[in-house]
Design an enzyme around this catalytic site. Sequence first.
Site, PDB file in Angstrom:
ATOM      1  CE1 TYR A 144      -3.920   2.206   0.594  1.00  0.00           C
ATOM      2  CE2 TYR A 144      -2.638   3.167   2.387  1.00  0.00           C
ATOM      3  CZ  TYR A 144      -3.740   3.199   1.553  1.00  0.00           C
ATOM      4  OH  TYR A 144      -4.648   4.233   1.661  1.00  0.00           O
ATOM      5  CG  ASP A 145       2.852   2.112   3.654  1.00  0.00           C
ATOM      6  OD1 ASP A 145       1.618   1.940   3.629  1.00  0.00           O
ATOM      7  OD2 ASP A 145       3.531   2.047   4.693  1.00  0.00           O
TER       8      ASP A 145
HETATM    9  P1  NAD Z   1     -12.655   1.931   0.139  1.00  0.00           P
HETATM   10  O1  NAD Z   1     -12.007   0.615   0.181  1.00  0.00           O
HETATM   11  O2  NAD Z   1     -14.018   2.066   0.744  1.00  0.00           O
HETATM   12  O3  NAD Z   1     -12.754   2.479  -1.354  1.00  0.00           O
HETATM   13  C1  NAD Z   1     -11.901   2.086  -2.389  1.00  0.00           C
HETATM   14  C2  NAD Z   1     -12.752   1.822  -3.624  1.00  0.00           C
HETATM   15  O4  NAD Z   1     -11.893   1.478  -4.714  1.00  0.00           O
HETATM   16  C3  NAD Z   1     -13.719   0.661  -3.430  1.00  0.00           C
HETATM   17  O5  NAD Z   1     -14.987   1.009  -3.909  1.00  0.00           O
HETATM   18  C4  NAD Z   1     -13.102  -0.455  -4.261  1.00  0.00           C
HETATM   19  O6  NAD Z   1     -14.042  -1.391  -4.719  1.00  0.00           O
HETATM   20  C5  NAD Z   1     -12.431   0.339  -5.361  1.00  0.00           C
HETATM   21  N1  NAD Z   1     -11.320  -0.379  -6.005  1.00  0.00           N
HETATM   22  C6  NAD Z   1     -10.312  -1.045  -5.417  1.00  0.00           C
HETATM   23  N2  NAD Z   1      -9.483  -1.555  -6.348  1.00  0.00           N
HETATM   24  C7  NAD Z   1      -9.985  -1.197  -7.557  1.00  0.00           C
HETATM   25  C8  NAD Z   1      -9.596  -1.426  -8.893  1.00  0.00           C
HETATM   26  N3  NAD Z   1      -8.496  -2.150  -9.178  1.00  0.00           N
HETATM   27  N4  NAD Z   1     -10.351  -0.902  -9.902  1.00  0.00           N
HETATM   28  C9  NAD Z   1     -11.471  -0.191  -9.620  1.00  0.00           C
HETATM   29  N5  NAD Z   1     -11.896   0.048  -8.363  1.00  0.00           N
HETATM   30  C10 NAD Z   1     -11.158  -0.434  -7.349  1.00  0.00           C
HETATM   31  O7  NAD Z   1     -11.641   2.943   0.821  1.00  0.00           O
HETATM   32  P2  NAD Z   1     -11.767   4.499   1.110  1.00  0.00           P
HETATM   33  O8  NAD Z   1     -11.489   4.704   2.544  1.00  0.00           O
HETATM   34  O9  NAD Z   1     -13.000   5.061   0.532  1.00  0.00           O
HETATM   35  O10 NAD Z   1     -10.495   5.051   0.310  1.00  0.00           O
HETATM   36  C11 NAD Z   1     -10.613   5.732  -0.937  1.00  0.00           C
HETATM   37  C12 NAD Z   1      -9.236   6.242  -1.355  1.00  0.00           C
HETATM   38  O11 NAD Z   1      -8.741   7.142  -0.356  1.00  0.00           O
HETATM   39  C13 NAD Z   1      -8.191   5.136  -1.499  1.00  0.00           C
HETATM   40  O12 NAD Z   1      -7.373   5.428  -2.600  1.00  0.00           O
HETATM   41  C14 NAD Z   1      -7.394   5.240  -0.228  1.00  0.00           C
HETATM   42  O13 NAD Z   1      -6.071   4.775  -0.405  1.00  0.00           O
HETATM   43  C15 NAD Z   1      -7.449   6.726   0.060  1.00  0.00           C
HETATM   44  N6  NAD Z   1      -7.238   6.996   1.491  1.00  0.00           N
HETATM   45  C16 NAD Z   1      -8.200   6.682   2.412  1.00  0.00           C
HETATM   46  C17 NAD Z   1      -7.956   6.925   3.755  1.00  0.00           C
HETATM   47  C18 NAD Z   1      -8.976   6.636   4.813  1.00  0.00           C
HETATM   48  O14 NAD Z   1      -8.683   6.807   5.999  1.00  0.00           O
HETATM   49  N7  NAD Z   1     -10.177   6.229   4.520  1.00  0.00           N
HETATM   50  C19 NAD Z   1      -6.729   7.480   4.148  1.00  0.00           C
HETATM   51  C20 NAD Z   1      -5.782   7.753   3.182  1.00  0.00           C
HETATM   52  C21 NAD Z   1      -6.047   7.523   1.856  1.00  0.00           C
END
Ligand code: NAD
Length: 315
Positions: A144-145
């Site tokens: 991830y990182d």
């Molecule tokens: P989440 O897992 O609910 O959402 C991620 C979405 O991406 C999901 O709907 C998943 O089905 C979709 N997805 C995953 N792989 C995919 C692929 N190969 N093709 C198409 N869709 C794909 O997580 P979230 O918390 O909503 O995070 C959204 C974004 O924000 C991510 O990129 C995450 O890294 C980033 N983020 C979130 C947080 C947090 O605390 N929630 C913190 C830092 C960064």
Amino acid sequence: MKRILVTGGAGFIGSHLCERLINEGNEVICLDNYFTGSKSNVVHLINNPFFELIRHDVTHPYFVEVDEIYNLACPASPVHYQFNPIKTIKTSVMGAINMLGLAKRIKARILQASTSEVYGDPLIHPQPEAYWGNVNPIGIRSCYDEGKRCAESLFLNYHRQNSVDIKVIRIFNTYGPRMHPNDGRVVSNFIVQALKGQPITIFGDGSQTRSFQYVDDLVEGMMRMMQTPKAFTGPINIGNPNEFSMMELAREVIDITGSRSEIIHLPLPEDDPTQRQPDIALAKERLNGWEPKVQLREGLEKTISYFDNLLKSQP
Ligand code: NAD
Ligand code: UDP
């Protein structure tokens, strides 16, 4: 009216973003492979003629004419991103290449949802954008990182080499309604455990800290970032600087829910960062006075109410 592509739009954050963009009169194309997201997160938007939901994996190219792209596709919880670590790297890296290639071709502005995880287990506190981080490149969190770090590099290089109009935000721990109830993140875990009367699982001694941001504050910050002048690319931290230990979080959740759950301790996962707090000076300066408005207690109350309804509706 703009036409906007949101990858990962059926996920937790993406669904809130799609909703705000639609409510502000935009046309939204939501693209998701439903790995951790679900149609139920956006079901209330499906009858809107300005909303389109598309099953697609960002590791494959996708072509569409849009004005802006928000690239959120990537599992965010350790349990999910470690389920298939190679796929996680592919999603971040190939997803970034595919979406940047699209942005380049159609001259769209593109925003990357990067993460505070680029700082790893930080040796500087709080973390400003200029800090390069302390990431274990071969540990279990590295899929991830390092995937996200590589995506940042791709974004900046497409900007320098091809003048792609990019924005990079580093999101700190965000919570709220529509988090996946089983995704293993601490806020959803503690709330679900408290509501079910199950033991609250603190990993380690609970002294590690995180700074929790309510999802509405994040969506406001990311939309403001998208509207900044072209010369400002970021990266920029978006988070709530109020920092809590996991023990404090557990006590707050127990207090609000009135739960009788006991607190138990489980082993601390490998490379679990010991502390994290965003320095948001840059965001305050560049995002038109943006700052988080929802503090932990209020945000937890809203999130607990969401999970309470969800659990009651499930047999
Ligand atoms: P989440 O897992 O609910 O959402 C991620 C979405 O991406 C999901 O709907 C998943 O089905 C979709 N997805 C995953 N792989 C995919 C692929 N190969 N093709 C198409 N869709 C794909 O997580 P979230 O918390 O909503 O995070 C959204 C974004 O924000 C991510 O990129 C995450 O890294 C980033 N983020 C979130 C947080 C947090 O605390 N929630 C913190 C830092 C960064
Ligand atoms: N954590 C915990 N109990 C849980 C889930 C997580 O104590 O049931 C801890 C985890 O070890 C970490 C913190 O809570 O120190 C935040 O974990 P999360 O997975 O939500 O986010 P991240 O570690 O990616 O910031």
